[in-house]
Design a protein around this motif. Sequence first.
Motif, PDB file in Angstrom:
ATOM      1  N   PRO A  13       0.880  -1.040   0.021  1.00 15.02           N
ATOM      2  CA  PRO A  13      -0.062   0.348  -0.192  1.00 15.02           C
ATOM      3  C   PRO A  13       1.230   1.325   0.038  1.00 15.02           C
ATOM      4  O   PRO A  13       0.683   2.107   0.000  1.00 15.02           O
ATOM      5  N   ASP A  14       2.331   1.082   0.358  1.00 12.78           N
ATOM      6  CA  ASP A  14       2.818   2.416   0.737  1.00 12.78           C
ATOM      7  C   ASP A  14       3.761   2.710  -1.309  1.00 12.78           C
ATOM      8  O   ASP A  14       4.388   3.602  -1.651  1.00 12.78           O
ATOM      9  N   ARG A  15       3.120   1.976  -2.461  1.00  9.15           N
ATOM     10  CA  ARG A  15       4.151   1.957  -3.049  1.00  9.15           C
ATOM     11  C   ARG A  15       3.273   1.616  -4.551  1.00  9.15           C
ATOM     12  O   ARG A  15       3.061   1.288  -5.115  1.00  9.15           O
ATOM     13  N   LEU A  16       1.866   2.794  -4.099  1.00  8.37           N
ATOM     14  CA  LEU A  16       0.762   2.669  -5.245  1.00  8.37           C
ATOM     15  C   LEU A  16       0.650   3.865  -5.788  1.00  8.37           C
ATOM     16  O   LEU A  16       1.407   4.799  -5.365  1.00  8.37           O
ATOM     17  N   TYR A  17       0.881   3.743  -7.805  1.00 12.70           N
ATOM     18  CA  TYR A  17       1.176   5.102  -8.327  1.00 12.70           C
ATOM     19  C   TYR A  17       0.150   5.457  -9.204  1.00 12.70           C
ATOM     20  O   TYR A  17      -0.369   4.204  -9.616  1.00 12.70           O
ATOM     21  N   THR A  18      -0.015   6.369  -9.376  1.00 12.54           N
ATOM     22  CA  THR A  18      -1.058   6.366 -10.897  1.00 12.54           C
ATOM     23  C   THR A  18      -0.744   6.820 -11.398  1.00 12.54           C
ATOM     24  O   THR A  18       0.392   7.947 -11.894  1.00 12.54           O
ATOM     25  N   THR A  19      -1.251   6.922 -12.737  1.00 10.86           N
ATOM     26  CA  THR A  19      -0.612   7.524 -14.532  1.00 10.86           C
ATOM     27  C   THR A  19      -1.976   7.261 -15.631  1.00 10.86           C
ATOM     28  O   THR A  19      -2.491   6.887 -14.752  1.00 10.86           O
ATOM     29  N   GLY A  20      -1.524   8.142 -16.554  1.00 13.31           N
ATOM     30  CA  GLY A  20      -2.489   8.037 -16.931  1.00 13.31           C
ATOM     31  C   GLY A  20      -2.398   9.151 -18.337  1.00 13.31           C
ATOM     32  O   GLY A  20      -1.336  10.454 -18.080  1.00 13.31           O
ATOM     33  N   GLN A  21      -3.517   9.555 -19.463  1.00 16.67           N
ATOM     34  CA  GLN A  21      -2.999  10.758 -20.834  1.00 16.67           C
ATOM     35  C   GLN A  21      -4.393  11.224 -20.315  1.00 16.67           C
ATOM     36  O   GLN A  21      -5.510  10.452 -20.632  1.00 16.67           O
ATOM     37  N   SER A  22      -4.407  12.783 -21.160  1.00  9.08           N
ATOM     38  CA  SER A  22      -5.322  13.236 -20.750  1.00  9.08           C
ATOM     39  C   SER A  22      -6.492  13.136 -19.917  1.00  9.08           C
ATOM     40  O   SER A  22      -5.969  13.216 -18.746  1.00  9.08           O
ATOM     41  N   MET A  23      -8.295  12.159 -20.032  1.00  9.94           N
ATOM     42  CA  MET A  23      -8.916  12.020 -19.080  1.00  9.94           C
ATOM     43  C   MET A  23      -8.216  11.209 -18.575  1.00  9.94           C
ATOM     44  O   MET A  23      -8.331  11.710 -16.977  1.00  9.94           O
TER      45      MET A  23
ATOM     46  N   PHE B  80      -1.941   7.761  -3.220  1.00  8.43           N
ATOM     47  CA  PHE B  80      -0.773   7.100  -3.954  1.00  8.43           C
ATOM     48  C   PHE B  80       0.565   8.070  -3.781  1.00  8.43           C
ATOM     49  O   PHE B  80       0.506   8.371  -3.083  1.00  8.43           O
ATOM     50  N   ALA B  81       1.825   7.291  -3.384  1.00 11.33           N
ATOM     51  CA  ALA B  81       2.753   7.246  -3.577  1.00 11.33           C
ATOM     52  C   ALA B  81       3.199   8.467  -4.337  1.00 11.33           C
ATOM     53  O   ALA B  81       3.936   9.359  -3.999  1.00 11.33           O
ATOM     54  N   ALA B  82       2.755   8.283  -6.167  1.00 10.08           N
ATOM     55  CA  ALA B  82       3.834   8.814  -6.931  1.00 10.08           C
ATOM     56  C   ALA B  82       2.788   9.355  -7.805  1.00 10.08           C
ATOM     57  O   ALA B  82       2.075   8.050  -8.116  1.00 10.08           O
ATOM     58  N   ALA B  83       2.563  10.104  -8.688  1.00 13.51           N
ATOM     59  CA  ALA B  83       1.979  10.235 -10.387  1.00 13.51           C
ATOM     60  C   ALA B  83       3.073  10.730 -11.476  1.00 13.51           C
ATOM     61  O   ALA B  83       3.721  11.590 -11.074  1.00 13.51           O
ATOM     62  N   PHE B  84       2.184   9.819 -12.390  1.00  7.25           N
ATOM     63  CA  PHE B  84       3.168  10.614 -13.941  1.00  7.25           C
ATOM     64  C   PHE B  84       2.087  10.657 -14.475  1.00  7.25           C
ATOM     65  O   PHE B  84       0.741  10.284 -14.934  1.00  7.25           O
ATOM     66  N   ILE B  85       2.002  12.516 -14.871  1.00  4.03           N
ATOM     67  CA  ILE B  85       0.911  13.057 -15.404  1.00  4.03           C
ATOM     68  C   ILE B  85       1.031  13.776 -16.583  1.00  4.03           C
ATOM     69  O   ILE B  85       1.914  14.380 -16.980  1.00  4.03           O
ATOM     70  N   VAL B  86       0.129  13.383 -17.828  1.00  2.00           N
ATOM     71  CA  VAL B  86       0.744  13.372 -19.277  1.00  2.00           C
ATOM     72  C   VAL B  86      -0.326  13.752 -19.437  1.00  2.00           C
ATOM     73  O   VAL B  86      -1.589  13.402 -20.089  1.00  2.00           O
ATOM     74  N   ALA B  87      -0.482  15.556 -19.839  1.00  2.00           N
ATOM     75  CA  ALA B  87      -0.971  15.667 -20.744  1.00  2.00           C
ATOM     76  C   ALA B  87      -2.710  16.417 -20.437  1.00  2.00           C
ATOM     77  O   ALA B  87      -3.120  16.069 -20.979  1.00  2.00           O
ATOM     78  N   GLY B  88      -2.539  16.194 -19.144  1.00  2.00           N
ATOM     79  CA  GLY B  88      -3.353  16.815 -18.046  1.00  2.00           C
ATOM     80  C   GLY B  88      -3.955  17.380 -17.694  1.00  2.00           C
ATOM     81  O   GLY B  88      -2.677  18.625 -17.377  1.00  2.00           O
ATOM     82  N   GLN B  89      -4.681  18.448 -16.958  1.00  2.00           N
ATOM     83  CA  GLN B  89      -4.970  19.278 -16.014  1.00  2.00           C
ATOM     84  C   GLN B  89      -5.868  19.004 -14.756  1.00  2.00           C
ATOM     85  O   GLN B  89      -7.056  18.204 -15.467  1.00  2.00           O
TER      86      GLN B  89
ATOM     87  N   ILE C 136      11.623   8.221 -16.961  1.00  2.00           N
ATOM     88  CA  ILE C 136      10.103   8.608 -15.580  1.00  2.00           C
ATOM     89  C   ILE C 136      10.007   7.501 -14.968  1.00  2.00           C
ATOM     90  O   ILE C 136       9.826   7.756 -13.931  1.00  2.00           O
ATOM     91  N   ARG C 137       9.628   6.385 -15.536  1.00  6.09           N
ATOM     92  CA  ARG C 137       9.491   5.551 -14.813  1.00  6.09           C
ATOM     93  C   ARG C 137       9.749   4.536 -13.370  1.00  6.09           C
ATOM     94  O   ARG C 137       9.707   5.036 -12.866  1.00  6.09           O
ATOM     95  N   ASP C 138      11.082   4.749 -14.085  1.00 12.04           N
ATOM     96  CA  ASP C 138      12.577   4.678 -12.348  1.00 12.04           C
ATOM     97  C   ASP C 138      12.143   5.298 -11.518  1.00 12.04           C
ATOM     98  O   ASP C 138      12.227   4.768 -10.854  1.00 12.04           O
ATOM     99  N   TRP C 139      12.396   6.697 -12.163  1.00 10.46           N
ATOM    100  CA  TRP C 139      11.511   8.019 -11.156  1.00 10.46           C
ATOM    101  C   TRP C 139      10.633   7.269 -10.088  1.00 10.46           C
ATOM    102  O   TRP C 139      10.357   7.632  -8.740  1.00 10.46           O
ATOM    103  N   ILE C 140       9.286   7.148 -10.800  1.00  8.99           N
ATOM    104  CA  ILE C 140       8.067   7.313 -10.161  1.00  8.99           C
ATOM    105  C   ILE C 140       8.256   5.635  -9.073  1.00  8.99           C
ATOM    106  O   ILE C 140       8.028   5.745  -8.001  1.00  8.99           O
ATOM    107  N   MET C 141       8.943   4.726  -9.509  1.00  5.39           N
ATOM    108  CA  MET C 141       9.370   3.255  -8.977  1.00  5.39           C
ATOM    109  C   MET C 141      10.064   3.578  -7.618  1.00  5.39           C
ATOM    110  O   MET C 141      10.018   3.056  -6.984  1.00  5.39           O
ATOM    111  N   ARG C 142      10.862   5.075  -7.595  1.00  4.68           N
ATOM    112  CA  ARG C 142      11.637   4.681  -6.859  1.00  4.68           C
ATOM    113  C   ARG C 142      11.197   5.386  -5.440  1.00  4.68           C
ATOM    114  O   ARG C 142      11.707   5.634  -4.011  1.00  4.68           O
ATOM    115  N   GLN C 143      10.095   6.091  -5.442  1.00  6.02           N
ATOM    116  CA  GLN C 143       9.293   6.411  -4.528  1.00  6.02           C
ATOM    117  C   GLN C 143       8.020   5.955  -3.662  1.00  6.02           C
ATOM    118  O   GLN C 143       7.254   4.774  -4.231  1.00  6.02           O
ATOM    119  N   SER C 144       8.397   6.175  -2.178  1.00  4.00           N
ATOM    120  CA  SER C 144       7.206   5.494  -1.646  1.00  4.00           C
ATOM    121  C   SER C 144       6.526   6.453  -0.466  1.00  4.00           C
ATOM    122  O   SER C 144       6.823   7.705  -0.541  1.00  4.00           O
TER     123      SER C 144
END
Length: 283
Positions: free
Chosen positions: A135-145, A161-170, A274-282
């Motif tokens: 539960p300490d290493r849940l990550y979220t990502t997505g594009q647009s919606m 979530f521990a970290a998020a990769f945000i691609v073209a969103g607002q 970028i994915r490596d960076w995300i995966m290092r977060q807790s």
Amino acid sequence: MPIAARPAPTFSPVLVTDPAFGPAPVAASAVVAPPRDVVTAAAIEPPRNDRRKSYPMVLFMHDASVVNVATEGPLVQGLGAVCWASPEDQARHESFVLAPEYGSVVIDDNYEPSTLFEATANLVRSVTEESGIDPDRLYTTGQSMGAMMSLGLNIRYPELFAAAFIVAGQWPASQAVPLAEKKLWILVSADDTKAYPGEQAITEVIRDQGTQVGTALWDGRSTAAEFAADVRSMTAQRTPVNFAAFETGTVVPAGSTTSAHMATWQVACTIPGIRDWIMRQSR
């Protein structure tokens, strides 16, 4: 740098109904267009799933262009989900990948989420508990919606979530204060007339809260080696929030009629650093 769709990897269908609407159905195999209160998802396990270990999990949420298709739709549209499940990524970071397929638009440009927004949070919690996910290493990502949903979920459930990769969103900057406590990597094109100013406004709110934000302009035509150097340069800043923008005119391939908005994620998913960076977060 266009990306061809890839065949879907092996996955197990998962069907979860929001508790507010009753218990979850037993089977998911026949579901293609889920009703408003149900999320159907492709769940990809680590190749050597050791039940004695606790793995991280990545939630990938698709854009509106593949709403109401078969469950594997997010897996064959592009690389947004399957890049995390590739043999190369799994060799570095064994993880589960959860890719919901939505039967309708979850969040539109009015930022009013449907019931599938809450159902997605319930899906993450359910799979985390049932599959022994860390539960300490849940990550979220997505594009647009999906990027909008990632932002919205981090605002509504800042402890999930521990970290998020945000691609073209607002998301409305007026609601962005909770994001100052999160670990984010934001990637957008300077040609994206909605997401770029939207993300700039969000990062200003984050800075106003005293959180450091690393920034950079990247050439969307860069080679893999050049992108790797870009990532190293940004991570060297050691900031909890990273905001990289593709320079004007560099993400849409010559002769292509696609928008800079959609072209952004066709490049973003080819940058493993970028994915490596995300995966290092807790958490």
